[in-house]
Design a protein around this motif. Structure first.
Motif, PDB file in Angstrom:
ATOM      1  N   ASP A  51       0.856  -1.189   0.000  1.00 48.78           N
ATOM      2  CA  ASP A  51       0.000   0.000   0.000  1.00 48.78           C
ATOM      3  C   ASP A  51       0.894   1.242   0.000  1.00 48.78           C
ATOM      4  O   ASP A  51       1.539   1.558   1.001  1.00 48.78           O
ATOM      5  CB  ASP A  51      -0.898  -0.045   1.253  1.00 48.78           C
ATOM      6  N   PHE A  52       0.947   1.913  -1.134  1.00 53.03           N
ATOM      7  CA  PHE A  52       1.861   3.055  -1.273  1.00 53.03           C
ATOM      8  C   PHE A  52       1.457   4.234  -0.377  1.00 53.03           C
ATOM      9  O   PHE A  52       2.311   4.982   0.079  1.00 53.03           O
ATOM     10  CB  PHE A  52       1.920   3.498  -2.743  1.00 53.03           C
ATOM     11  N   GLU A  53       0.159   4.373  -0.130  1.00 55.56           N
ATOM     12  CA  GLU A  53      -0.274   5.468   0.754  1.00 55.56           C
ATOM     13  C   GLU A  53       0.188   5.227   2.185  1.00 55.56           C
ATOM     14  O   GLU A  53       0.590   6.147   2.890  1.00 55.56           O
ATOM     15  CB  GLU A  53      -1.799   5.628   0.707  1.00 55.56           C
ATOM     16  N   GLU A  54       0.147   3.959   2.593  1.00 52.26           N
ATOM     17  CA  GLU A  54       0.630   3.621   3.937  1.00 52.26           C
ATOM     18  C   GLU A  54       2.133   3.892   4.033  1.00 52.26           C
ATOM     19  O   GLU A  54       2.628   4.375   5.062  1.00 52.26           O
ATOM     20  CB  GLU A  54       0.312   2.139   4.241  1.00 52.26           C
ATOM     21  N   TRP A  91       5.242   1.198 -11.712  1.00 53.17           N
ATOM     22  CA  TRP A  91       6.662   1.552 -11.859  1.00 53.17           C
ATOM     23  C   TRP A  91       6.992   2.912 -11.252  1.00 53.17           C
ATOM     24  O   TRP A  91       7.992   3.075 -10.551  1.00 53.17           O
ATOM     25  CB  TRP A  91       7.036   1.516 -13.346  1.00 53.17           C
ATOM     26  N   ASP A  92       6.127   3.906 -11.509  1.00 52.28           N
ATOM     27  CA  ASP A  92       6.421   5.275 -11.062  1.00 52.28           C
ATOM     28  C   ASP A  92       6.269   5.461  -9.551  1.00 52.28           C
ATOM     29  O   ASP A  92       6.775   6.426  -9.000  1.00 52.28           O
ATOM     30  CB  ASP A  92       5.523   6.289 -11.786  1.00 52.28           C
ATOM     31  N   GLN A  93       5.565   4.544  -8.902  1.00 48.50           N
ATOM     32  CA  GLN A  93       5.431   4.643  -7.444  1.00 48.50           C
ATOM     33  C   GLN A  93       6.543   3.869  -6.730  1.00 48.50           C
ATOM     34  O   GLN A  93       6.764   4.043  -5.538  1.00 48.50           O
ATOM     35  CB  GLN A  93       4.076   4.090  -6.997  1.00 48.50           C
ATOM     36  N   LEU A  94       7.213   3.005  -7.482  1.00 46.45           N
ATOM     37  CA  LEU A  94       8.271   2.174  -6.892  1.00 46.45           C
ATOM     38  C   LEU A  94       9.619   2.886  -6.984  1.00 46.45           C
ATOM     39  O   LEU A  94       9.928   3.528  -7.984  1.00 46.45           O
ATOM     40  CB  LEU A  94       8.360   0.839  -7.645  1.00 46.45           C
ATOM     41  N   ASP A  95      10.415   2.742  -5.927  1.00 44.19           N
ATOM     42  CA  ASP A  95      11.794   3.243  -5.972  1.00 44.19           C
ATOM     43  C   ASP A  95      12.745   2.192  -6.532  1.00 44.19           C
ATOM     44  O   ASP A  95      13.769   2.529  -7.125  1.00 44.19           O
ATOM     45  CB  ASP A  95      12.258   3.602  -4.548  1.00 44.19           C
ATOM     46  N   PHE A  96      12.383   0.922  -6.318  1.00 44.26           N
ATOM     47  CA  PHE A  96      13.403  -0.112  -6.455  1.00 44.26           C
ATOM     48  C   PHE A  96      12.752  -1.465  -6.739  1.00 44.26           C
ATOM     49  O   PHE A  96      11.809  -1.850  -6.047  1.00 44.26           O
ATOM     50  CB  PHE A  96      14.168  -0.165  -5.124  1.00 44.26           C
ATOM     51  N   ALA A 142      17.171  -8.961 -18.432  1.00 38.88           N
ATOM     52  CA  ALA A 142      16.727  -8.449 -19.736  1.00 38.88           C
ATOM     53  C   ALA A 142      15.294  -7.930 -19.701  1.00 38.88           C
ATOM     54  O   ALA A 142      14.836  -7.310 -20.665  1.00 38.88           O
ATOM     55  CB  ALA A 142      16.844  -9.555 -20.790  1.00 38.88           C
ATOM     56  N   SER A 143      14.585  -8.182 -18.588  1.00 40.23           N
ATOM     57  CA  SER A 143      13.150  -7.862 -18.542  1.00 40.23           C
ATOM     58  C   SER A 143      12.880  -6.365 -18.634  1.00 40.23           C
ATOM     59  O   SER A 143      11.788  -5.950 -18.997  1.00 40.23           O
ATOM     60  CB  SER A 143      12.528  -8.409 -17.249  1.00 40.23           C
ATOM     61  N   GLY A 144      13.866  -5.557 -18.277  1.00 38.22           N
ATOM     62  CA  GLY A 144      13.636  -4.108 -18.249  1.00 38.22           C
ATOM     63  C   GLY A 144      12.820  -3.670 -17.047  1.00 38.22           C
ATOM     64  O   GLY A 144      12.440  -2.518 -16.933  1.00 38.22           O
ATOM     65  N   LEU A 145      12.546  -4.589 -16.137  1.00 34.07           N
ATOM     66  CA  LEU A 145      11.673  -4.283 -14.997  1.00 34.07           C
ATOM     67  C   LEU A 145      12.398  -4.322 -13.669  1.00 34.07           C
ATOM     68  O   LEU A 145      11.769  -4.234 -12.618  1.00 34.07           O
ATOM     69  CB  LEU A 145      10.514  -5.290 -14.955  1.00 34.07           C
ATOM     70  N   GLU A 250      16.300   5.922  -5.727  1.00 29.51           N
ATOM     71  CA  GLU A 250      15.103   6.718  -5.464  1.00 29.51           C
ATOM     72  C   GLU A 250      14.379   6.843  -6.797  1.00 29.51           C
ATOM     73  O   GLU A 250      14.944   7.347  -7.766  1.00 29.51           O
ATOM     74  CB  GLU A 250      15.499   8.099  -4.923  1.00 29.51           C
ATOM     75  N   ARG A 251      13.146   6.342  -6.841  1.00 30.31           N
ATOM     76  CA  ARG A 251      12.391   6.301  -8.107  1.00 30.31           C
ATOM     77  C   ARG A 251      13.254   5.716  -9.228  1.00 30.31           C
ATOM     78  O   ARG A 251      13.341   6.295 -10.308  1.00 30.31           O
ATOM     79  CB  ARG A 251      11.867   7.683  -8.483  1.00 30.31           C
ATOM     80  N   HIS A 252      13.929   4.638  -8.914  1.00 29.66           N
ATOM     81  CA  HIS A 252      14.770   3.877  -9.856  1.00 29.66           C
ATOM     82  C   HIS A 252      16.061   4.594 -10.246  1.00 29.66           C
ATOM     83  O   HIS A 252      16.827   4.068 -11.054  1.00 29.66           O
ATOM     84  CB  HIS A 252      13.999   3.494 -11.130  1.00 29.66           C
ATOM     85  N   GLU A 253      16.274   5.778  -9.703  1.00 32.43           N
ATOM     86  CA  GLU A 253      17.512   6.483 -10.032  1.00 32.43           C
ATOM     87  C   GLU A 253      18.617   6.008  -9.094  1.00 32.43           C
ATOM     88  O   GLU A 253      18.513   6.107  -7.867  1.00 32.43           O
ATOM     89  CB  GLU A 253      17.311   8.000  -9.896  1.00 32.43           C
ATOM     90  N   GLN A 254      19.682   5.507  -9.733  1.00 38.03           N
ATOM     91  CA  GLN A 254      20.792   4.924  -8.975  1.00 38.03           C
ATOM     92  C   GLN A 254      21.702   6.037  -8.457  1.00 38.03           C
ATOM     93  O   GLN A 254      22.106   6.913  -9.236  1.00 38.03           O
ATOM     94  CB  GLN A 254      21.571   4.054  -9.958  1.00 38.03           C
TER      95      GLN A 254
END
Ligand code: ZN
Ligand code: ZN
Length: 259
Positions: A51-54, A91-96, A142-145, A250-254
């Protein structure tokens, strides 16, 4: 001083929806252990509990600890099709996102369950199994995910060793990970498994350093008391290997941080 734990399972091994009661003990435990950054990375088959809000409310209540929203994407032939779709959608709510290989050729049984998974190695050509495993790791990369590969030599968990040099077996996979700009984790979980060795082994760490692949630090905690487990021992190992930077997301930025 190691400051981050990027592999944790607040839900353990069942769906337990994210609530303050579930998550706050993890933050308290991080603070007690001197960690300033943690990532929640529950298995994708328990994604309905996330739960991203939590997580946002938890961040507001604990501004001193960086809390990263993550997931461990498995190669689960049954559940991970939905898991991949969920990662794409969020994807956009996930950091990692961690990418993991837990399944070989049995669709309903992880090879890394202890001790039952060891049965999947009985009578098999171990070098072939290693090749098969690393091929699956490359598919995940290779998944890009995914941002980072978890426990990259998990295949050793029960203590089965290949005849071939592990550096030869792993070389193509590490080259591929580098080409994709991904990280790998240093996971103390291997020290509590039958193999009793850090993930990954020294020769693979050496290859990763030579290629300039960044490392996260991780415990794969399934309880908050396991957060940062064996980090003193890990810090010693990192000093010996001259690893001076830890990578965070942070938001996939290394980002790299000097120790
Ligand atoms: Zn895993
Ligand atoms: Zn895990």
């Amino acid at each position: 001083m190691l400051f981050s734990d990027y592999h944790t399972h607040p839900q353990g091994h069942r769906v337990q929806p994210y609530t303050r009661a579930l998550l706050q003990p993890w933050v308290d435990s991080a603070r007690q252990r001197g960690l300033s950054e943690i990532a929640f990375t529950d298995h994708d088959r328990y994604r309905n509990g996330i739960d991203f809000e939590e997580i946002d409310r938890l961040r507001e209540a604990n501004p001193d600890i960086k809390i990263r929203a993550g997931i461990e994407l498995d190669n689960d032939p049954v559940h991970s099709t939905g898991g991949r779709k969920w990662v794409e959608e969020h994807w956009d709510q996930l950091d990692f996102v961690l990418g993991s290989v837990h399944f070989l050729d049995r669709p309903n049984e992880m090879f890394d369950s202890v001790p039952a998974g060891a049965e999947q190695f009985a009578g098999r050509d171990i070098d072939r199994l290693y090749e098969n495993y690393f091929g699956r790791v490359r598919e995940m990369a290779a998944s890009g995910l995914v941002d980072c590969l978890a426990h990259i030599d998990l295949i050793k968990i029960h203590g089965h060793r290949p005849d071939a040099d592990i550096r030869i077996l792993a070389a193509e996979t590490l080259a591929f990970i580098k080409s994709k700009g991904l990280a790998i984790e240093l996971s103390t979980a291997g020290w509590r498994k039958p193999v009793n060795e850090l993930y990954p082994s020294d020769p693979i760490i050496g290859l990763a350093i030579a290629r300039g692949i960044p490392f996260t630090t991780a415990s794969d905690a399934h309880s908050h008391v396991q957060l940062g487990e064996n980090y003193e021992r890990l810090a010693e190992k990192m000093r010996a290997a001259a690893i001076k930077e830890i990578c965070t997301f942070e938001r996939h930025e290394q980002q790299s941080r000097l120790l």
